[in-house]
Design a protein around this motif. Structure first.
Motif, mmCIF file in Angstrom:
data_model
loop_
_atom_site.group_PDB
_atom_site.id
_atom_site.type_symbol
_atom_site.label_atom_id
_atom_site.label_comp_id
_atom_site.label_asym_id
_atom_site.label_seq_id
_atom_site.Cartn_x
_atom_site.Cartn_y
_atom_site.Cartn_z
ATOM 1 N N PRO A 78 0.831 -1.206 0.000
ATOM 2 C CA PRO A 78 0.000 0.000 0.000
ATOM 3 C C PRO A 78 0.868 1.261 0.000
ATOM 4 C CG PRO A 78 -0.036 -1.045 2.151
ATOM 5 C CD PRO A 78 0.743 -1.949 1.240
ATOM 6 N N SER A 90 -3.890 1.788 -2.832
ATOM 7 C CA SER A 90 -3.288 1.039 -3.927
ATOM 8 C C SER A 90 -4.063 1.301 -5.206
ATOM 9 C CB SER A 90 -3.317 -0.463 -3.639
ATOM 10 O OG SER A 90 -2.874 -1.187 -4.779
ATOM 11 N N LYS A 117 3.653 -4.534 -7.409
ATOM 12 C CA LYS A 117 3.883 -3.177 -7.922
ATOM 13 C C LYS A 117 5.347 -2.914 -8.246
ATOM 14 C CE LYS A 117 3.715 0.221 -4.976
ATOM 15 N NZ LYS A 117 3.149 1.164 -4.004
#
Length: 160
Positions: A78, A90, A117
């Protein structure tokens, strides 16, 4: 296997930067652009020209999801910056998972992140992306009509 690429971006990002990161992340995962069925992002970024053009270059739709929907998805990385900017901790990971669930039909638990990510390598990262796997047969159109031109996924094409 179908893949969904979740993308977060700053205002004014170029399609080139988006496509370069997506291509690098897919290579890292040992996957190709033909496996991508959609780009996904937060609704606040759905009109961002760089994202729209990147989806077009990939030959896939750009799907947008409301920030409150993305905020309910548990993700490994996050971001306080994303929360402050668009109202969800996110964008890339959550959007990839939510959209992959649409193709897999099992909800976010039925999909998983293939690549968490990643940020673009530029000095001030302007793009993030994550890749989720859609488990299921979500690409086949209902009604038994088979694949149509609208269902096709084309190779990543970049401008010279």
């Amino acid at each position: 296997m179908s893949l969904v690429v979740g993308v977060g971006a700053r205002r004014g990002v170029s399609a080139r930067e988006v496509c370069d990161l997506v291509a690098a992340v897919l290579r890292e995962a040992g996957r190709g652009p033909r496996e991508v069925v959609a780009l996904a992002t937060v609704a606040a970024k759905a009109g961002e020209p760089g994202l729209v053009e990147a989806a077009s270059l990939l030959g896939v739709p750009l799907r947008a999801h409301p920030a409150d929907v993305l905020a309910r998805v548990a993700v490994p990385r996050p971001s306080g910056a994303a929360l402050a900017a668009v109202g969800t901790p996110s964008v890339a990971e959550a959007a990839a998972l939510v959209e992959a669930a649409r193709y897999g039909g099992c909800g976010p638990a039925g999909s998983g992140l293939l690549v968490p990510k990643r940020k673009s390598p530029c000095g001030a990262a302007r793009v993030t992306c994550a890749v989720a796997v859609a488990y299921g047969a979500g690409r086949l159109p209902a009604g038994g009509r088979g694949y149509t031109r609208g269902d096709a996924v084309f190779e990543l094409r970049t401008r010279r």
